[in-house]
Design an enzyme around this catalytic site. Structure first.
Site, short mmCIF file in Angstrom:
data_model
loop_
_atom_site.label_atom_id
_atom_site.label_comp_id
_atom_site.label_asym_id
_atom_site.label_seq_id
_atom_site.Cartn_x
_atom_site.Cartn_y
_atom_site.Cartn_z
N ARG A 45 0.82 -1.21 0.00
CA ARG A 45 0.00 0.00 0.00
C ARG A 45 0.86 1.26 0.00
O ARG A 45 0.52 2.26 -0.64
CB ARG A 45 -0.94 0.00 1.21
CG ARG A 45 -1.99 1.10 1.14
CD ARG A 45 -3.15 0.89 2.09
NE ARG A 45 -4.25 1.78 1.72
CZ ARG A 45 -4.72 2.74 2.51
NH1 ARG A 45 -4.19 2.92 3.72
NH2 ARG A 45 -5.71 3.50 2.10
N HIS A 49 0.54 4.19 -2.64
CA HIS A 49 0.19 5.56 -2.25
C HIS A 49 1.29 6.56 -2.59
O HIS A 49 1.02 7.71 -2.92
CB HIS A 49 -0.16 5.62 -0.77
CG HIS A 49 -1.60 5.30 -0.51
ND1 HIS A 49 -2.30 5.76 0.57
CD2 HIS A 49 -2.48 4.55 -1.23
CE1 HIS A 49 -3.54 5.33 0.51
NE2 HIS A 49 -3.68 4.58 -0.56
N HIS A 172 -6.12 -6.18 -3.30
CA HIS A 172 -6.96 -6.26 -2.10
C HIS A 172 -7.20 -7.70 -1.67
O HIS A 172 -8.07 -7.98 -0.85
CB HIS A 172 -8.28 -5.49 -2.31
CG HIS A 172 -8.13 -4.02 -2.14
ND1 HIS A 172 -9.12 -3.12 -2.42
CD2 HIS A 172 -7.06 -3.29 -1.72
CE1 HIS A 172 -8.70 -1.90 -2.17
NE2 HIS A 172 -7.46 -1.97 -1.75
N TRP A 188 -10.55 -10.51 10.64
CA TRP A 188 -9.23 -11.12 10.88
C TRP A 188 -9.10 -12.40 10.07
O TRP A 188 -8.10 -12.67 9.44
CB TRP A 188 -9.05 -11.42 12.39
CG TRP A 188 -8.74 -10.15 13.10
CD1 TRP A 188 -9.61 -9.29 13.68
CD2 TRP A 188 -7.44 -9.54 13.22
NE1 TRP A 188 -8.95 -8.19 14.18
CE2 TRP A 188 -7.61 -8.32 13.92
CE3 TRP A 188 -6.16 -9.90 12.83
CZ2 TRP A 188 -6.56 -7.48 14.23
CZ3 TRP A 188 -5.11 -9.07 13.13
CH2 TRP A 188 -5.31 -7.86 13.84
C1 HEM Z 1 -10.27 2.81 -5.69
C2 HEM Z 1 -8.99 2.56 -5.32
C3 HEM Z 1 -8.65 2.11 -3.91
C4 HEM Z 1 -9.27 2.43 -2.75
C5 HEM Z 1 -10.50 3.33 -2.49
C6 HEM Z 1 -8.55 1.71 -1.68
C7 HEM Z 1 -8.88 1.77 -0.33
C8 HEM Z 1 -8.27 1.02 0.67
C9 HEM Z 1 -8.63 1.06 2.05
C10 HEM Z 1 -9.76 1.91 2.66
C11 HEM Z 1 -7.80 0.21 2.72
C12 HEM Z 1 -7.78 -0.09 4.22
C13 HEM Z 1 -6.58 0.61 4.84
C14 HEM Z 1 -6.58 0.45 6.36
O1 HEM Z 1 -7.69 0.63 6.93
O2 HEM Z 1 -5.51 0.16 6.96
C15 HEM Z 1 -6.92 -0.37 1.74
C16 HEM Z 1 -5.94 -1.29 2.03
C17 HEM Z 1 -5.05 -1.82 1.09
N1 HEM Z 1 -4.94 -1.43 -0.22
FE1 HEM Z 1 -6.28 -0.30 -1.24
N2 HEM Z 1 -7.51 0.99 -2.23
C18 HEM Z 1 -7.54 1.22 -3.58
C19 HEM Z 1 -6.63 0.70 -4.50
C20 HEM Z 1 -5.51 -0.05 -4.19
C21 HEM Z 1 -4.45 -0.39 -5.12
C22 HEM Z 1 -4.41 0.06 -6.58
C23 HEM Z 1 -3.54 -1.16 -4.44
C24 HEM Z 1 -2.25 -1.78 -4.89
C25 HEM Z 1 -2.01 -2.16 -6.14
C26 HEM Z 1 -4.05 -1.30 -3.07
C27 HEM Z 1 -3.44 -2.04 -2.08
C28 HEM Z 1 -3.90 -2.14 -0.77
C29 HEM Z 1 -3.36 -3.06 0.22
C30 HEM Z 1 -2.22 -4.07 -0.01
C31 HEM Z 1 -4.09 -2.87 1.39
C32 HEM Z 1 -3.92 -3.59 2.73
C33 HEM Z 1 -3.07 -2.75 3.64
C34 HEM Z 1 -2.92 -3.34 5.05
O3 HEM Z 1 -3.33 -4.50 5.27
O4 HEM Z 1 -2.38 -2.62 5.93
N3 HEM Z 1 -5.25 -0.61 -2.94
N4 HEM Z 1 -7.22 0.13 0.50
N1 LIG Z 2 -10.82 -11.06 2.28
C1 LIG Z 2 -11.43 -10.00 2.78
O1 LIG Z 2 -12.58 -9.94 3.09
C2 LIG Z 2 -10.66 -8.74 2.82
C3 LIG Z 2 -10.34 -8.48 1.38
N2 LIG Z 2 -10.49 -7.06 1.09
C4 LIG Z 2 -11.50 -6.57 0.38
N3 LIG Z 2 -11.33 -5.28 0.21
C5 LIG Z 2 -10.18 -4.92 0.82
C6 LIG Z 2 -9.53 -3.68 0.91
C7 LIG Z 2 -8.33 -3.64 1.61
C8 LIG Z 2 -7.81 -4.78 2.22
C9 LIG Z 2 -8.45 -6.01 2.12
C10 LIG Z 2 -9.63 -6.06 1.41
#
Ligand code: HEM
Ligand SMILES: NC(=O)CCn1cnc2ccccc21
Length: 290
Positions: A45, A49, A172, A188
């Protein structure tokens, strides 16, 4: 504005593989973070970002200048929780001070995807740290509460099309949402630290219900305890996105191939690389017998 990557004359593939291995060994060792999910998801992430601030219309923001290191950017509410990834990488920066912050943050994401059994992400070095006053304003990263039209329009600024957006959203499959970071609750049980096409299979196979969560945000929950953001669920509400969701749910190799290309494009947005810059495809620890 032109962001011309610098030619790195005194560093070889071996030097960069050494950095890769230092991050990968630390990732393997520090496995207890976030309920034993580990640092892979948050490093992924952070790479996204630090790149997702790019605006193709004026070539500002993006991974080139490493401006996430400045509080103006790291304190962006959209970046809540990412300090864990930055703190993980700080000792790596100390050990390899010649690596720019932009190269460090993007390489961290490459190591995360590859060590979590995802595809090889080709990566090029040469990003150059910019001064603090070049830090882009907050608000350039996407919100999670909207639908397909918002998602499609948002990613136009990053020059990413429908197929690239769906492939990238497949990340995700990693990690989870954290109520205290973004106001979305994550199960979890379902959180994962292995890169697969599960995200697409879950979208198609689970029985999703739109519910208000503890932070009063709407999210989609399934009986198995999985969740999807509104922007995730948007991918099965829109016919053009749906076609790619089905493709990736049924063809994991195609997902891996398309994700690798799109993630490289995301991490290099706005950067002009000299023809002489090598493209590295790093070995994983496993493939080196480490
Ligand atoms: C519409 C586009 C996207 C939105 C609105 C979005 C939103 C979010 C949100 C709300 C979280 C939860 C963060 C937290 O509460 O700690 C998250 C986690 C994450 N996102 Fe996205 N995301 C988007 C696109 C992407 C893209 C393009 C990638 C990478 C290619 C990505 C990778 C991740 C990963 C790996 C996590 C898990 C982070 C963790 O477990 O700490 N996301 N995202
Ligand atoms: N397997 C799950 O229910 C979590 C998967 N998932 C769906 N949207 C997401 C966004 C961020 C991190 C994990 C996410």
């Amino acid at each position: 504005i032109v962001h011309m990557a610098q030619e790195i004359k005194d560093k070889s593939e071996k030097d960069y593989q050494e950095v890769y291995n230092a991050i990968a060994v630390k990732l393997r060792e520090e496995d207890e973070f976030d309920g034993y999910i580990g640092y892979g998801p948050v490093l992924t992430r952070l790479a996204w970002h630090s790149s997702g601030t790019w605006d193709k219309n004026n070539n500002t923001g993006g991974s080139f200048g490493g401006t996430y290191q400045f509080q103006k950017e790291s304190n962006d509410p959209s970046n809540k929780g990412l300090h864990n990834g930055a703190e993980f990488l700080a000792p790596i920066h100390k050990q390899f001070p010649w690596l720019s912050h932009g190269d460090l943050y993007t390489l961290g994401g490459v190591v995360a995807i590859q060590e979590l059994q995802g595809p090889v992400i080709p990566w090029r070095p040469g990003r150059v740290d910019l001064p603090e006053d070049m830090t882009p304003d907050n608000g350039r990263l996407p919100d999670a509460v909207y639908g397909a039209d918002y998602v499609r329009n948002f990613f136009k600024r990053l020059d990413l099309n429908d197929q690239e957006v769906v492939a990238l959203m497949g990340a995700h499959c990693l990690g989870r949402t954290h109520l205290q970071n973004t106001g979305f609750d994550g199960p979890w049980g379902a959180a994962s630290n292995t890169f697969t096409n599960e995200f697409f299979l879950n979208l198609l196979n689970e029985n999703w219900k739109l519910e208000k969560n503890e932070a009063k945000n709407m999210q989609w929950n399934s009986p198995k305890g999985y969740m999807m953001l509104p922007t995730d669920h948007a991918l099965i509400e829109d016919d053009k996105y749906m076609a790619y969701v089905k493709l990736y749910a049924t063809n994991n190799d195609k997902f891996f191939e398309d994700f690798a290309k799109a993630f490289k494009k995301l991490l290099e947005g706005g950067i002009t690389f000299p023809q002489s810059t090598p493209t590295y495809r790093f070995e994983t620890l496993d493939s080196q017998g480490l």
